[in-house]
Design a protein around this motif. Structure first.
Motif, PDB file in Angstrom:
ATOM      1  N   SER A 148      -2.822  -5.372  -1.732  1.00  0.00           N
ATOM      2  CA  SER A 148      -3.370  -6.521  -2.453  1.00  0.00           C
ATOM      3  C   SER A 148      -2.961  -6.467  -3.923  1.00  0.00           C
ATOM      4  CB  SER A 148      -4.895  -6.503  -2.350  1.00  0.00           C
ATOM      5  OG  SER A 148      -5.453  -7.438  -3.233  1.00  0.00           O
ATOM      6  N   ALA A 149      -3.105  -5.276  -4.500  1.00  0.00           N
ATOM      7  CA  ALA A 149      -2.824  -5.135  -5.938  1.00  0.00           C
ATOM      8  C   ALA A 149      -1.334  -5.293  -6.248  1.00  0.00           C
ATOM      9  CB  ALA A 149      -3.330  -3.772  -6.407  1.00  0.00           C
TER      10      ALA A 149
ATOM     11  N   GLY B 131       2.016  -6.838  -6.082  1.00  0.00           N
ATOM     12  CA  GLY B 131       2.500  -8.140  -5.629  1.00  0.00           C
ATOM     13  C   GLY B 131       3.455  -8.741  -6.632  1.00  0.00           C
ATOM     14  N   LEU B 132       3.519 -10.059  -6.610  1.00  0.00           N
ATOM     15  CA  LEU B 132       4.397 -10.733  -7.567  1.00  0.00           C
ATOM     16  C   LEU B 132       3.987 -10.371  -8.992  1.00  0.00           C
ATOM     17  CD1 LEU B 132       4.523 -14.238  -5.857  1.00  0.00           C
ATOM     18  CD2 LEU B 132       6.278 -12.463  -5.807  1.00  0.00           C
ATOM     19  N   GLY B 133       2.692 -10.064  -9.159  1.00  0.00           N
ATOM     20  CA  GLY B 133       2.193  -9.662 -10.476  1.00  0.00           C
ATOM     21  C   GLY B 133       2.906  -8.426 -11.004  1.00  0.00           C
ATOM     22  N   ASN B 134       3.267  -7.517 -10.112  1.00  0.00           N
ATOM     23  CA  ASN B 134       3.947  -6.286 -10.542  1.00  0.00           C
ATOM     24  C   ASN B 134       5.442  -6.489 -10.698  1.00  0.00           C
ATOM     25  OD1 ASN B 134       1.571  -5.724  -8.846  1.00  0.00           O
ATOM     26  ND2 ASN B 134       1.954  -3.630  -9.483  1.00  0.00           N
TER      27      ASN B 134
ATOM     28  N   ILE C 269      -5.677 -19.308  -6.529  1.00  0.00           N
ATOM     29  CA  ILE C 269      -4.607 -18.309  -6.681  1.00  0.00           C
ATOM     30  C   ILE C 269      -3.693 -18.355  -5.461  1.00  0.00           C
ATOM     31  CG2 ILE C 269      -4.061 -15.838  -6.889  1.00  0.00           C
ATOM     32  CD1 ILE C 269      -6.530 -15.471  -8.533  1.00  0.00           C
TER      33      ILE C 269
ATOM     34  N   TYR D 277       0.216 -19.069  -5.835  1.00  0.00           N
ATOM     35  CA  TYR D 277       0.922 -17.824  -5.524  1.00  0.00           C
ATOM     36  C   TYR D 277       1.844 -18.033  -4.319  1.00  0.00           C
ATOM     37  CZ  TYR D 277       0.932 -12.631  -5.460  1.00  0.00           C
ATOM     38  OH  TYR D 277       1.252 -11.303  -5.536  1.00  0.00           O
TER      39      TYR D 277
ATOM     40  N   PHE E 286      -5.153  -9.330 -13.251  1.00  0.00           N
ATOM     41  CA  PHE E 286      -4.405 -10.007 -12.192  1.00  0.00           C
ATOM     42  C   PHE E 286      -3.740  -8.975 -11.285  1.00  0.00           C
ATOM     43  CE2 PHE E 286      -0.782 -12.318 -10.395  1.00  0.00           C
ATOM     44  CZ  PHE E 286      -1.423 -13.455  -9.914  1.00  0.00           C
TER      45      PHE E 286
ATOM     46  N   SER F 238      -5.970  -7.150  -8.872  1.00  0.00           N
ATOM     47  CA  SER F 238      -6.722  -8.067  -7.975  1.00  0.00           C
ATOM     48  C   SER F 238      -8.224  -8.018  -8.236  1.00  0.00           C
ATOM     49  CB  SER F 238      -6.527  -7.745  -6.488  1.00  0.00           C
ATOM     50  OG  SER F 238      -5.193  -7.670  -6.125  1.00  0.00           O
TER      51      SER F 238
ATOM     52  N   THR G 226     -12.065  -9.964  -4.308  1.00  0.00           N
ATOM     53  CA  THR G 226     -11.161  -9.410  -3.296  1.00  0.00           C
ATOM     54  C   THR G 226     -11.558  -7.969  -3.000  1.00  0.00           C
ATOM     55  OG1 THR G 226      -9.392 -10.786  -4.113  1.00  0.00           O
ATOM     56  CG2 THR G 226      -8.727  -8.949  -2.760  1.00  0.00           C
TER      57      THR G 226
ATOM     58  N   SER H  59      -4.802 -10.577   1.347  1.00  0.00           N
ATOM     59  CA  SER H  59      -6.091 -10.140   0.797  1.00  0.00           C
ATOM     60  C   SER H  59      -6.857 -11.321   0.206  1.00  0.00           C
ATOM     61  CB  SER H  59      -5.899  -9.055  -0.266  1.00  0.00           C
ATOM     62  OG  SER H  59      -5.375  -9.584  -1.466  1.00  0.00           O
ATOM     63  N   ILE H  60      -6.123 -12.259  -0.398  1.00  0.00           N
ATOM     64  CA  ILE H  60      -6.813 -13.412  -0.999  1.00  0.00           C
ATOM     65  C   ILE H  60      -7.366 -14.303   0.118  1.00  0.00           C
ATOM     66  CG2 ILE H  60      -6.678 -15.154  -2.812  1.00  0.00           C
ATOM     67  CD1 ILE H  60      -4.032 -14.000  -3.697  1.00  0.00           C
TER      68      ILE H  60
END
Ligand code: PFF
Length: 460
Positions: free
Chosen positions: A31-32, A34-37, A110, A114, A235, A238, A243, A332-333
């Protein structure tokens, strides 16, 4: 056989749970990470001065992010409920359930924007597989992106494919779907990113990129950078929308919350840094500006793959990596909404997943069209995509995070908190005093600053 807690759960169906600690860590790190990373972290770092930003980000992850994550897990595991039901159970008759409602609204928002970007990663995976980058110059690579965005149906098609894949995993359940797939996909993701890092650091002139990422230049740091770093930490981990309440609710009572949360935070941060190591040396090796903004992944990197030895295979691996990272986050979302629909509105898992996915797909289509094709889908001057991104990341997540730590620090009960963290005395919680200090004072203060800044009430 049903366990006692499953039978005691108010619904008639036994409650699903993660089968092992590794299963929980894989799903939650999924979950953590993702595109955020891989998409957002590198370009934000690039825009905000590299190493100095990284240091501040790391400090926030440890000092604020970890305690907020732990607080969510405490709420989830102690109640064994979705975010709405959790607050209802903890403070019946109060308005605290609104945190759960906010989380579910954030989950819709999101997931919608996302999944739009996640859909692009599928288009680019196909581009990589069909060798679309090689031999193209910068203008042609830009045209690849603009033609794709200009197409009436392709971004929407990939969005729907992505939502459908995500739904099929969630439909299969927590243990037989989410846990089963993330346990395979997360190790694959780690291997892929390490391969990309090795390729990147062996390019000529790669040391420049590493210097950029790790050498702190504090002259680039201002108050707004600090706030961006905290927002990114939320973000990326998560946190702030339930979540982790939802995933925590599927955790076994005898597992160590502190060490599980630490592993997830470590994995998320490691992957973000490795994404930086995979991207910046390549960016410098080909003389491209590191501050390329959101285009970094879809415009800048294909240029590099077009020119680099082995670009075909590395491009393919990279976009596959992005797809996997995005998928383990969207499931996860989606699970947040599905848990709410099935537990509170008493729907079957199938009906809940279909309804939630249909809603997300619809909102996602509007979001996708609002970006390039139908800019009239907007609120004020901002297109729907931008509105959902802004409202969820800058308002709902920090506000949710603030209320969650406040609740755990002041209303949850000290003894109950200690019992939950230590699994009734099974584990040592040497970090307790510092954790409590942070959630009582430091985290609410820091989050409040970001929140007020996000609302534009306090500008720096
Ligand atoms: N943490 C994910 C990422 O870094 O891409 C995004 C995300 C997933 C945000 C799940 C919020 C969430 F509930």
């Amino acid at each position: 056989m049903k366990t006692v807690s499953q039978i005691n759960n108010k619904g008639s169906q036994p409650r699903d749970s993660f089968g092992s600690k590794f299963g929980f860590i894989a799903a939650t790190a999924g979950s953590a990470v993702g595109l955020g990373n891989i998409w957002r972290f590198p370009y934000i770092t690039g825009e905000n001065g590299g190493g100095a930003f990284l240091l501040i980000y790391l400090a926030f992850i440890v000092i604020i992010g970890l305690p907020v994550m732990l607080s969510e897990l405490v709420i989830g595991r102690s109640t064994q409920r979705n975010p709405f039901g959790a607050f209802r159970k903890l403070k019946p008759g109060s308005k605290w359930f609104l945190i759960g409602i906010m989380g579910i609204a954030a989950a819709f928002m999101i997931n919608a924007f996302y999944s739009v970007v996640a859909g692009w990663t599928l288009e680019y995976l196909v581009n990589a597989i069909t060798n679309q980058f090689s031999g193209k110059n910068t203008g042609e690579i830009t045209a690849l992106f603009t033609n794709f965005q200009g197409s009436a149906w392709r971004p929407v098609f990939w969005l729907l494919v992505f939502v459908a894949v995500s739904a099929s995993v969630v439909l299969a359940g927590v243990q037989k779907g989410i846990e089963k797939y993330t346990k395979i996909l997360m190790p694959v993701l780690l291997v892929l990113i390490v391969i990309l890092c090795v390729r990147s650091v062996t390019l000529p002139n790669s040391a420049e990129g590493l210097k950029f990422l790790f050498n702190p230049d504090f002259s680039k740091i201002g108050p707004s950078t600090i706030l961006i770093a905290l927002g990114q930490a939320f973000f990326s981990l998560s946190i702030g929308m339930g979540t982790l309440i939802t995933y925590g609710s599927y955790m076994k009572r005898n597992e160590n919350l502190g060490s599980s949360a630490t592993s997830v935070v470590f994995a998320d941060t490691l992957i973000a840094i490795l994404a930086g190591v995979a991207i910046f040396p390549a960016v410098f090796a080909f003389g491209i500006s590191p501050a390329s903004g959101p285009d970094l992944v879809f415009l800048t990197l294909p240029n590099i793959f077009a020119r680099m030895g082995g670009g075909f295979i590395f491009g393919l691996l990279f976009f596959f990596l992005l797809v996997v990272a995005a998928l383990t986050s969207t499931i996860s979302i989606l699970e947040v909404v599905v848990a709410y629909f099935s537990e509170e509105l008493k729907m079957s898992r199938k009906a809940a997943t279909l309804l939630a996915s249909a809603g997300i797909a619809l909102l996602g289509i509007l979001c996708s069209l609002s970006l390039y094709k139908v800019p009239e889908i907007s609120i004020g001057n901002t297109n729907l995509f931008g509105v959902l991104e802004y409202v969820s990341s800058n308002i709902l997540l920090p506000l949710g995070g603030l209320l969650i730590v406040f609740f755990v620090a002041w209303l949850f009960g000290k003894d109950k908190l200690k019992n939950e963290l230590s699994s009734n005395g099974k584990y040592k919680i040497g970090y307790y005093a510092i954790y409590r200090f942070i959630i009582k004072f430091l985290a609410p203060l820091a989050i409040a600053l970001v929140f007020l800044n996000g609302l534009g009430i306090l500008t720096f």
